[in-house]
Design a protein around this motif. Structure first.
Motif, PDB file in Angstrom:
ATOM      1  N   GLY A 168       0.845  -1.183   0.000  1.00 44.39           N
ATOM      2  CA  GLY A 168       0.000   0.000   0.000  1.00 44.39           C
ATOM      3  C   GLY A 168       0.879   1.231   0.000  1.00 44.39           C
ATOM      4  O   GLY A 168       2.095   1.123  -0.180  1.00 44.39           O
ATOM      5  N   SER A 169       0.262   2.381   0.208  1.00 43.28           N
ATOM      6  CA  SER A 169       1.036   3.617   0.187  1.00 43.28           C
ATOM      7  C   SER A 169       1.126   4.195   1.588  1.00 43.28           C
ATOM      8  O   SER A 169       0.375   3.810   2.482  1.00 43.28           O
ATOM      9  N   LEU A 170       2.066   5.099   1.774  1.00 41.60           N
ATOM     10  CA  LEU A 170       2.177   5.829   3.032  1.00 41.60           C
ATOM     11  C   LEU A 170       1.844   7.286   2.756  1.00 41.60           C
ATOM     12  O   LEU A 170       1.999   7.766   1.643  1.00 41.60           O
ATOM     13  N   GLY A 171       1.420   7.980   3.791  1.00 39.77           N
ATOM     14  CA  GLY A 171       0.958   9.349   3.633  1.00 39.77           C
ATOM     15  C   GLY A 171       2.031  10.363   3.300  1.00 39.77           C
ATOM     16  O   GLY A 171       3.182  10.007   3.052  1.00 39.77           O
ATOM     17  N   ALA A 223      10.273   6.255  -4.200  1.00 32.88           N
ATOM     18  CA  ALA A 223      11.057   6.021  -5.404  1.00 32.88           C
ATOM     19  C   ALA A 223      10.352   4.951  -6.221  1.00 32.88           C
ATOM     20  O   ALA A 223       9.723   4.043  -5.668  1.00 32.88           O
ATOM     21  N   ASP A 224      10.454   5.098  -7.509  1.00 32.79           N
ATOM     22  CA  ASP A 224       9.862   4.116  -8.415  1.00 32.79           C
ATOM     23  C   ASP A 224      10.942   3.169  -8.900  1.00 32.79           C
ATOM     24  O   ASP A 224      12.086   3.559  -9.101  1.00 32.79           O
ATOM     25  N   GLY A 225      10.541   1.940  -9.071  1.00 30.70           N
ATOM     26  CA  GLY A 225      11.454   0.957  -9.631  1.00 30.70           C
ATOM     27  C   GLY A 225      10.787   0.261 -10.811  1.00 30.70           C
ATOM     28  O   GLY A 225       9.630  -0.121 -10.723  1.00 30.70           O
ATOM     29  N   VAL A 226      11.518   0.166 -11.895  1.00 28.42           N
ATOM     30  CA  VAL A 226      10.988  -0.505 -13.075  1.00 28.42           C
ATOM     31  C   VAL A 226      12.033  -1.489 -13.578  1.00 28.42           C
ATOM     32  O   VAL A 226      13.206  -1.146 -13.710  1.00 28.42           O
ATOM     33  N   ASN A 227      11.597  -2.701 -13.818  1.00 27.47           N
ATOM     34  CA  ASN A 227      12.469  -3.714 -14.397  1.00 27.47           C
ATOM     35  C   ASN A 227      11.856  -4.178 -15.710  1.00 27.47           C
ATOM     36  O   ASN A 227      11.045  -5.096 -15.744  1.00 27.47           O
ATOM     37  N   PRO A 228      12.234  -3.496 -16.804  1.00 23.21           N
ATOM     38  CA  PRO A 228      11.573  -3.764 -18.096  1.00 23.21           C
ATOM     39  C   PRO A 228      11.773  -5.197 -18.585  1.00 23.21           C
ATOM     40  O   PRO A 228      10.921  -5.712 -19.305  1.00 23.21           O
ATOM     41  N   LEU A 229      12.863  -5.832 -18.171  1.00 21.46           N
ATOM     42  CA  LEU A 229      13.133  -7.194 -18.624  1.00 21.46           C
ATOM     43  C   LEU A 229      12.022  -8.150 -18.228  1.00 21.46           C
ATOM     44  O   LEU A 229      11.729  -9.106 -18.935  1.00 21.46           O
ATOM     45  N   CYS A 230      11.424  -7.868 -17.086  1.00 23.29           N
ATOM     46  CA  CYS A 230      10.415  -8.782 -16.552  1.00 23.29           C
ATOM     47  C   CYS A 230       9.045  -8.133 -16.488  1.00 23.29           C
ATOM     48  O   CYS A 230       8.035  -8.812 -16.426  1.00 23.29           O
ATOM     49  N   GLY A 231       9.007  -6.793 -16.510  1.00 18.46           N
ATOM     50  CA  GLY A 231       7.737  -6.091 -16.395  1.00 18.46           C
ATOM     51  C   GLY A 231       7.367  -5.747 -14.966  1.00 18.46           C
ATOM     52  O   GLY A 231       6.217  -5.422 -14.687  1.00 18.46           O
ATOM     53  N   LYS A 272       6.451   1.017  -6.540  1.00 15.53           N
ATOM     54  CA  LYS A 272       6.737   2.296  -5.894  1.00 15.53           C
ATOM     55  C   LYS A 272       6.971   2.003  -4.425  1.00 15.53           C
ATOM     56  O   LYS A 272       6.165   1.315  -3.794  1.00 15.53           O
ATOM     57  N   LEU A 273       8.088   2.511  -3.931  1.00 17.44           N
ATOM     58  CA  LEU A 273       8.458   2.262  -2.539  1.00 17.44           C
ATOM     59  C   LEU A 273       8.248   3.535  -1.731  1.00 17.44           C
ATOM     60  O   LEU A 273       8.560   4.632  -2.202  1.00 17.44           O
ATOM     61  N   TYR A 274       7.700   3.375  -0.542  1.00 17.91           N
ATOM     62  CA  TYR A 274       7.478   4.490   0.377  1.00 17.91           C
ATOM     63  C   TYR A 274       8.302   4.252   1.641  1.00 17.91           C
ATOM     64  O   TYR A 274       8.265   3.150   2.188  1.00 17.91           O
ATOM     65  N   VAL A 275       9.027   5.275   2.045  1.00 19.11           N
ATOM     66  CA  VAL A 275       9.828   5.156   3.260  1.00 19.11           C
ATOM     67  C   VAL A 275       9.553   6.368   4.143  1.00 19.11           C
ATOM     68  O   VAL A 275       9.741   7.511   3.721  1.00 19.11           O
ATOM     69  N   PHE A 319       5.070  -0.576   0.006  1.00 18.04           N
ATOM     70  CA  PHE A 319       5.249  -0.544  -1.446  1.00 18.04           C
ATOM     71  C   PHE A 319       3.943  -0.914  -2.125  1.00 18.04           C
ATOM     72  O   PHE A 319       3.045  -1.523  -1.533  1.00 18.04           O
ATOM     73  N   GLU A 320       3.833  -0.502  -3.354  1.00 18.29           N
ATOM     74  CA  GLU A 320       2.727  -0.959  -4.192  1.00 18.29           C
ATOM     75  C   GLU A 320       3.253  -1.155  -5.594  1.00 18.29           C
ATOM     76  O   GLU A 320       4.312  -0.632  -5.958  1.00 18.29           O
ATOM     77  N   GLY A 321       2.524  -1.916  -6.372  1.00 16.41           N
ATOM     78  CA  GLY A 321       2.973  -2.177  -7.720  1.00 16.41           C
ATOM     79  C   GLY A 321       2.601  -3.580  -8.131  1.00 16.41           C
ATOM     80  O   GLY A 321       1.817  -4.254  -7.464  1.00 16.41           O
ATOM     81  N   SER A 322       3.177  -4.005  -9.238  1.00 20.95           N
ATOM     82  CA  SER A 322       2.888  -5.342  -9.725  1.00 20.95           C
ATOM     83  C   SER A 322       4.144  -5.913 -10.352  1.00 20.95           C
ATOM     84  O   SER A 322       5.008  -5.182 -10.825  1.00 20.95           O
ATOM     85  N   GLY A 323       4.230  -7.216 -10.312  1.00 23.63           N
ATOM     86  CA  GLY A 323       5.412  -7.855 -10.876  1.00 23.63           C
ATOM     87  C   GLY A 323       5.396  -9.339 -10.577  1.00 23.63           C
ATOM     88  O   GLY A 323       4.415  -9.874 -10.062  1.00 23.63           O
ATOM     89  N   CYS A 324       6.500  -9.964 -10.876  1.00 26.08           N
ATOM     90  CA  CYS A 324       6.609 -11.404 -10.660  1.00 26.08           C
ATOM     91  C   CYS A 324       6.729 -11.707  -9.166  1.00 26.08           C
ATOM     92  O   CYS A 324       6.933 -10.806  -8.353  1.00 26.08           O
ATOM     93  N   ALA A 325       6.618 -12.959  -8.833  1.00 22.06           N
ATOM     94  CA  ALA A 325       6.649 -13.382  -7.426  1.00 22.06           C
ATOM     95  C   ALA A 325       7.929 -12.938  -6.733  1.00 22.06           C
ATOM     96  O   ALA A 325       7.899 -12.483  -5.582  1.00 22.06           O
ATOM     97  N   ILE A 326       9.047 -13.047  -7.434  1.00 25.07           N
ATOM     98  CA  ILE A 326      10.327 -12.693  -6.792  1.00 25.07           C
ATOM     99  C   ILE A 326      10.388 -11.212  -6.457  1.00 25.07           C
ATOM    100  O   ILE A 326      10.840 -10.813  -5.388  1.00 25.07           O
ATOM    101  N   SER A 327       9.933 -10.377  -7.385  1.00 25.64           N
ATOM    102  CA  SER A 327      10.015  -8.933  -7.152  1.00 25.64           C
ATOM    103  C   SER A 327       9.092  -8.515  -6.015  1.00 25.64           C
ATOM    104  O   SER A 327       9.457  -7.676  -5.188  1.00 25.64           O
TER     105      SER A 327
END
Ligand code: ZN
Length: 164
Positions: free
Chosen positions: A30-33, A39-47, A51-54, A67-75
């Protein structure tokens, strides 16, 4: 520092379970207030995209991470493990864990370097679950994505919110 051979398979299964558990039920998803570093992270190789919130307090300690986002199980699992591992750490210690994890993951798995390359503090044993990806070089970027986002977020500590 080498693990007893008889336990290696059990340990591998345990780690695989841990990865699957975090992938299916990501922690701190989820997100933080406002006021948090992102910071955003994108790994185009895998899709993988996340977005990370600290949330860093006035004493430079990480109060919360999400964090929120979508990706493979490992990510997803790696991001989930990250949020648990860095919560409560000082920014300096979180950066040290970033270095330790990314160094471990980018080194090829050999007998000589397996567990002695970079020592993680005992409380970060769970992060060793990510070690398995070293056998699959194409997946290493999936596992390190969230950690690079963490590093990026912490480097923008001075106030800039996002890399976008
Ligand atoms: Zn991936």
């Amino acid at each position: 520092m080498s693990r007893p051979a008889a336990d290696a398979d059990d340990l591998y299964d345990l780690y695989r379970e841990l990865i699957l558990d975090h992938a299916r039920n990501p922690r701190n998803f989820g997100s933080l207030g406002g006021g948090t570093l992102t910071a955003d992270g994108v790994n185009p190789l895998c899709g993988d995209r996340l977005k990370l919130y600290v949330d860093v307090d006035a004493g430079n300690r990480i109060r919360a991470a999400a964090f929120e986002g979508s990706g493979c199980a490992i990510s997803i699992a790696s991001a989930s493990l990250l949020t648990e591992a860095v919560t409560g750490l000082s920014v300096d210690n979180a950066e040290a864990v970033f270095s330790a994890v990314t160094n471990r993951l980018t080194q090829r798995h050999t007998e000589q370097t397996s567990m002695v390359d970079v020592e993680l503090d005992g409380s970060f044993d769970k992060l060793q679950a990510l070690d398995g990806v070293r056998e699959f070089p194409s997946r290493v970027k999936c596992a390190t994505l969230a950690w690079h986002a963490l590093h990026s977020a912490l480097s923008h500590e001075a106030g800039a919110a996002t890399t976008e």
